[in-house]
Scaffold this motif. Structure first.
Motif, PDB file in Angstrom:
ATOM      1  N   GLU A  90       1.040  -1.217   0.049  1.00  0.00           N
ATOM      2  CA  GLU A  90       0.194   0.269   0.112  1.00  0.00           C
ATOM      3  C   GLU A  90       0.485   1.458   0.027  1.00  0.00           C
ATOM      4  OE1 GLU A  90      -3.497   2.347   2.391  1.00  0.00           O
ATOM      5  OE2 GLU A  90      -2.521   0.485   2.951  1.00  0.00           O
ATOM      6  N   PHE A  91       1.744   1.152   0.646  1.00  0.00           N
ATOM      7  CA  PHE A  91       3.302   2.562   0.887  1.00  0.00           C
ATOM      8  C   PHE A  91       3.854   1.852   0.590  1.00  0.00           C
ATOM      9  CE2 PHE A  91       0.053   2.913   3.763  1.00  0.00           C
ATOM     10  CZ  PHE A  91      -0.556   4.329   4.087  1.00  0.00           C
ATOM     11  N   ASP A 118      -1.006  11.456   1.139  1.00  0.00           N
ATOM     12  CA  ASP A 118      -0.273  11.166   0.845  1.00  0.00           C
ATOM     13  C   ASP A 118       0.741  10.734   0.538  1.00  0.00           C
ATOM     14  OD1 ASP A 118      -3.103  10.478  -0.451  1.00  0.00           O
ATOM     15  OD2 ASP A 118      -2.824  12.914  -1.146  1.00  0.00           O
ATOM     16  N   CYS A 119       1.551  11.649   0.541  1.00  0.00           N
ATOM     17  CA  CYS A 119       2.722  11.771   0.917  1.00  0.00           C
ATOM     18  C   CYS A 119       3.509  12.431   2.259  1.00  0.00           C
ATOM     19  CB  CYS A 119       3.987  12.479  -0.583  1.00  0.00           C
ATOM     20  SG  CYS A 119       5.077  12.466  -0.798  1.00  0.00           S
ATOM     21  N   SER A 151       5.805   7.652   0.740  1.00  0.00           N
ATOM     22  CA  SER A 151       3.690   7.636  -0.501  1.00  0.00           C
ATOM     23  C   SER A 151       2.871   6.489  -0.610  1.00  0.00           C
ATOM     24  CB  SER A 151       4.328   7.798  -1.820  1.00  0.00           C
ATOM     25  OG  SER A 151       5.406   8.900  -2.171  1.00  0.00           O
ATOM     26  N   ARG A 152       1.610   7.111  -0.958  1.00  0.00           N
ATOM     27  CA  ARG A 152       1.306   5.911  -1.362  1.00  0.00           C
ATOM     28  C   ARG A 152       1.261   5.292  -2.387  1.00  0.00           C
ATOM     29  NH1 ARG A 152      -3.182   5.277   2.764  1.00  0.00           N
ATOM     30  NH2 ARG A 152      -3.630   6.848   3.820  1.00  0.00           N
ATOM     31  N   THR A 153       1.199   3.872  -2.543  1.00  0.00           N
ATOM     32  CA  THR A 153       1.864   3.348  -3.807  1.00  0.00           C
ATOM     33  C   THR A 153       0.696   3.838  -5.313  1.00  0.00           C
ATOM     34  OG1 THR A 153       2.563   1.586  -2.563  1.00  0.00           O
ATOM     35  CG2 THR A 153       2.696   0.777  -4.561  1.00  0.00           C
TER      36      THR A 153
END
Length: 371
Positions: A90-91, A118-119, A151-153
Motif C-alpha cells: 500500500e505504501f 498522501d506523501c 507515499s501511497r503506492t
C-alpha cells in the motif's frame, strides 16, 4: 503496522562526485555505501520488500541475496518507475543510497506522519538569507527537501505516468492533486553529492582487505597478423589468431583484474561476437575493464604476468611491456612484473604453435579517506 516497500535509488553515474569510484561503491569497512545505506534503513522496519535500483544490479545481488534488484533508467524518475513495477504494498518509502546515515528518529517521524497525507516529506529550513537571482526571497518559505519520502503506492505510480520530469516524489504527488505533509528533516540525512560531502559524515574507513584474481589465455599463431604482447608490437613473421588484436598477455591480465573484483571475464564485457571489437586494441579493452573495476570501488595493487612461448624471444622486451601496462593503468612500473619462459619443447607451446599466458592481480579498496 503499515504495509510498506522500501526502494533505494542508486542508478546514478556520480558525474559530480569527482572520483574514479562511483559514490555508491565507496567502501565503509567492507560494505559498499549502497549496502550500508540499505542496511541502515531496512533495519528500522519490517518492510514487505527491499528493492535496490542500480546499473550494476546483477553484480549487487551477490552482496545481498535477500534484497530485490532492478536496473535503473537514465533519470531518477525512470529508475523509480522501474522499481515501482515490483511494488505490491500500500505504501512505498523511497530513499537515496547517497544518504547513508538517516537516523531512526527521522524515520519514525515519517512513519508517524502517514495518516496526515498522501506523501510525507522531511524538509530542512534554511538559516541564511536567500536570493532567487538578484531578488531576496522570504527564507521562511524556502525548504530543502530530503528523502526518504513515504507515499501511497498507487498515487505515486499514477503521478509518474507523465512526460513531466519531477526531481522528487512529493512534487509528482502534488501535481496530481495529492496531499503532502512536511516534517522537520535532519542534518544527518544530507545527501553525498561531491567528495567534499564525505568529510561531514562519520563513516568508517575502508577495510584493508586485498583480493586476488588469476587469468589464463591461449592463442595460436596465424599468418598475416601482427604480433602484440603487453601492448608492444614485436617483429615476427606470425601474429596471433583472435577477434581483437590478439594480445594474449593483456587478455590474461584483464581476466585477472576482473576476477579479483568478482566482475566476470573479458568475454562477458567484450564478446567476440560483437563486430565493434573486431581487431580492437587489447590495451583499450584493458583500460575500459579497469575503469569498470575502479568504478565499483577497487584499485590495483600489483600484477604479475608469465608469458609462455618458444618463439619469439621476449626477454629484452619485458621492461617495456611492464611500462606499457603501467602507463595505461596510471601506475608506477614497479607494480607490474612481466616474466617469460618456455615449456621445454612440450605441448603446443613447445611445438611453436602459439603462446599461453597466465596472470595474477591483487586489488584493494579505494581509500576515500585520503582525498
Amino acid at each position: 503496522m503499515l504495509d510498506i516497500t522500501l526502494i533505494m535509488l542508486g542508478a546514478g553515474d556520480s558525474t559530480r562526485f569527482g572520483l574514479p569510484v562511483k559514490k555508491q561503491w565507496l567502501r565503509v569497512g567492507s560494505d559498499p555505501l549502497w549496502l550500508v545505506a540499505t542496511k541502515n534503513l531496512s533495519g528500522f522496519y519490517s518492510f514487505k520488500d527491499v528493492i535496490v535500483v542500480s546499473k550494476e544490479s546483477e553484480y549487487m545481488s551477490s552482496f545481498a541475496p535477500n534484497y530485490k534488484f532492478i536496473n535503473g533508467g537514465q533519470t531518477r524518475q525512470e529508475s523509480l518507475k522501474n522499481a515501482l513495477s515490483l511494488v505490491k504494498s500500500e505504501f512505498v518509502l523511497v530513499s537515496d543510497i547517497a544518504r547513508p546515515m538517516i537516523p531512526k528518529e527521522l524515520f519514525n517521524k515519517i512513519i508517524e506522519g502517514a495518516k496526515q497525507a498522501d506523501c510525507v516529506v522531511p524538509a530542512l529550513k534554511i538559516a541564511d538569507t536567500a536570493y532567487l537571482g538578484e531578488e531576496a526571497i522570504d527564507r521562511e518559505r524556502v525548504k530543502l527537501i530530503q528523502t526518504p519520502q513515504l507515499s501511497r503506492t498507487n498515487l505515486l505510480k499514477q503521478a509518474l505516468e507523465t512526460d513531466v520530469t519531477y526531481t522528487d516524489d512529493s512534487s509528482a504527488i502534488r501535481a496530481v492533486g495529492g496531499s503532502v505533509w512536511h516534517i522537520l528533516g535532519d542534518e544527518r540525512a544530507r545527501k553525498i553529492t561531491t567528495k567534499e560531502d564525505l568529510s561531514r559524515l562519520n563513516l568508517v574507513s575502508p577495510s584493508l582487505e586485498q583480493f586476488v584474481g588469476t587469468g589464463f589465455d591461449v592463442h595460436e599463431f596465424a599468418k598475416g597478423r601482427e604480433l602484440w604482447l603487453c601492448g608492444e608490437k614485436l617483429e615476427f613473421e606470425l601474429g596471433l589468431k583472435a577477434h581483437s588484436d590478439g594480445d594474449v598477455a593483456l587478455h590474461a591480465l584483464t581476466d585477472a583484474i576482473l576476477g579479483a573484483a568478482g566482475l566476470g571475464d573479458i568475454g562477458e564485457l567484450f564478446p567476440d561476437t560483437d563486430a565493434n571489437f573486431k581487431d580492437i586494441s587489447s590495451m583499450f579493452l584493458l583500460k575500459e575493464a579497469y575503469k569498470k573495476v575502479q568504478s565499483v570501488g577497487f584499485e590495483l595493487v600489483n600484477a604479475d604476468i608469465t608469458i609462455m612461448a618458444e618463439k619469439p624471444k621476449i626477454s629484452k622486451f619485458k621492461r617495456k611491456m611492464a611500462e606499457n601496462i603501467a602507463v595505461a593503468l596510471n601506475l608506477t612500473p614497479n607494480r607490474i612484473n612481466v616474466k617469460a619462459t618456455t615449456t621445454e619443447k612440450l605441448g603446443f607451446v613447445g611445438r611453436g604453435e602459439g603462446i599461453a599466458v597466465i596472470a595474477s592481480a591483487s586489488l584493494k579498496y579505494y581509500d576515500w579517506t585520503k582525498i
